[in-house]
Design an enzyme around this catalytic site. Structure first.
Site: not given
Length: 417
Positions: A100-102, A104
């Site tokens: 999950p990229c949230q 960063f």
């Protein structure tokens, strides 16, 4: 212009009998962009792990329909990567995933390593448990931000020495110092990976979208694989040359060149005209990607096409003006609370805007038209906004497959682009 030119590699006769099957495990699979790209490159997934119900349904419905040949065998695990025992999947050559990229993301709250959604440690755990020959990790460019610089160094070292685990009550900073000491000593280690990373722009690999993502690729040090990131096959200058020097772009689409194009691009074309043609293919544009699709309607689906329905209400606002038709799309995003932002709109030359349909957004992410995305419109767009473009995933994975088989992919990719 074809934006989905690759097919699953086929082996015949003696090649099929002597070429070993490459197995993989996919974590944080989402709508399946990375999984599909690695599959088309030649990997066979032992399992795909994803926690989101709608995303799992997307994977199931496409596997059941064999939307792409060979995926009917996909084993889809709906569950939290923190609780899934990867050992049950057996040995694999590759572990791939986009945690999950949230934590960063530039658009997020920037909590990074302190965010409960940071799943990079689970990716490292899977590597430690299964010891694959190769891993591919994808994430947002925000991971390279100055504020996360030290943590990014920590991620690289964790991936380099995955069996040197964090001790109870040890902070990640203290663990980083311990890993740095191990690296400084340079002593042989039981499990070590040679890790390379690069910020890749999907548009440079034939994706009709400017989408920058960090890829970290690790090769087990005892695997003796000579690998490098694949070179770009497409370029911005080549698009300007195609549009403003030869005019071939407008001819392909059977339309007249604009009387007044963007000054910067016209001037760039003038400069390019003084030299040889760029050595790569033109960037793929929104017009290239959605060409041939009928204009969507709000009251009905288009027969024979999945998810091609007009959603009304698109509007521009500061910083969100849509994606120009004759350039690659701006980065598709998952949006806030499931509502896509202005990047997920087409900006027509006459000033009109409208949302991309789900089918158009899927094309922008280079999914084939046989690929269905489950869930209501906002959920489908969230899945697509979070996905890895299939062609970008394929470019990286195919280079890994070529390296494991001793093929110079740098020459091959440029010849077949």
């Amino acid at each position: 212009m074809t934006i989905y030119p690759f097919a699953r590699p086929a082996m015949h006769g003696a090649d099929a009998a002597t070429t070993p099957v490459l197995h993989s495990l996919e974590l944080f699979t989402g709508a399946g962009g990375l999984a599909l790209g690695t599959h088309l490159a030649g990997f066979r997934h032992r399992a795909l792990v994803e926690w989101n119900k709608d995303a799992c349904e997307t994977l199931r419905i496409n596997a059941a329909a064999d939307a792409v040949p060979g995926i009917e065998e996909w084993r889809i695990i709906e569950g939290d990567a923190r609780t899934v025992s990867v050992a049950e999947f057996g040995s694999v050559d590759l572990i791939a995933g986009g945690p999950p990229c949230q934590p960063f993301s530039i658009a997020g709250k920037h909590r990074g390593m302190d965010d409960a959604r940071n799943m990079i440690p689970q990716f490292v755990r899977a590597i430690r448990d299964l010891r694959p020959r190769v891993f591919i990790l994808e994430n947002v460019r925000g991971l390279l931000r100055r504020g996360f610089q030290e943590y990014f160094s920590y991620v690289v070292l964790e991936l380099t020495f995955p069996s040197i685990t964090r001790k109870p009550a040890e902070t990640w900073v203290d663990h980083l110092r311990r890993l740095e000491a191990v690296r400084a000593r340079g002593q042989p280690h039981d499990l070590r990976y040679n890790v390379a990373f690069r910020l890749l722009n999907a548009a440079d690999y034939g994706v009709p979208q400017v989408r920058e993502r960090v890829f970290l690729v690790g090769l087990r040090s005892d695997a003796q694989i000579d690998w490098r990131f694949p070179p770009p096959t497409h370029g911005r200058d080549a698009l300007m040359y195609d549009q403003w020097v030869t005019g071939d772009y407008w001819k392909r689409h059977s339309i007249s060149a604009p009387d007044e194009g963007p000054v910067q691009r016209r001037n760039g074309g003038t400069q390019l005209a003084m030299g040889p043609p760029p050595p790569v293919l033109p960037w793929v544009t929104v017009r290239d990607a959605i060409g041939g699709l009928p204009e969507p309607r709000a009251d009905e689906e288009v027969e024979g096409l999945f998810d091609h329905r007009l959603i009304p209400g698109a509007r521009t606002y500061v910083g969100h003006t849509g994606s120009p038709l004759d350039l690659p799309a701006k980065t598709l995003k998952a949006g806030d609370h499931g509502v896509p932002g202005g990047e997920n709109m087409i900006a027509y030359p006459d000033g009109r805007v409208r949302y991309f349909t789900v089918r158009e957004a899927a094309r922008i992410q280079t999914f084939p038209d046989t690929w269905r995305v489950q869930g209501v419109w906002s959920e489908a767009m969230r899945q697509l906004g979070n996905a890895v473009p299939v062609m970008l995933a394929h470019a990286v994975a195919a280079s890994v497959v070529a390296a494991t088989r001793g093929i110079d992919h740098r020459v091959r990719d440029m010849q077949t682009a």
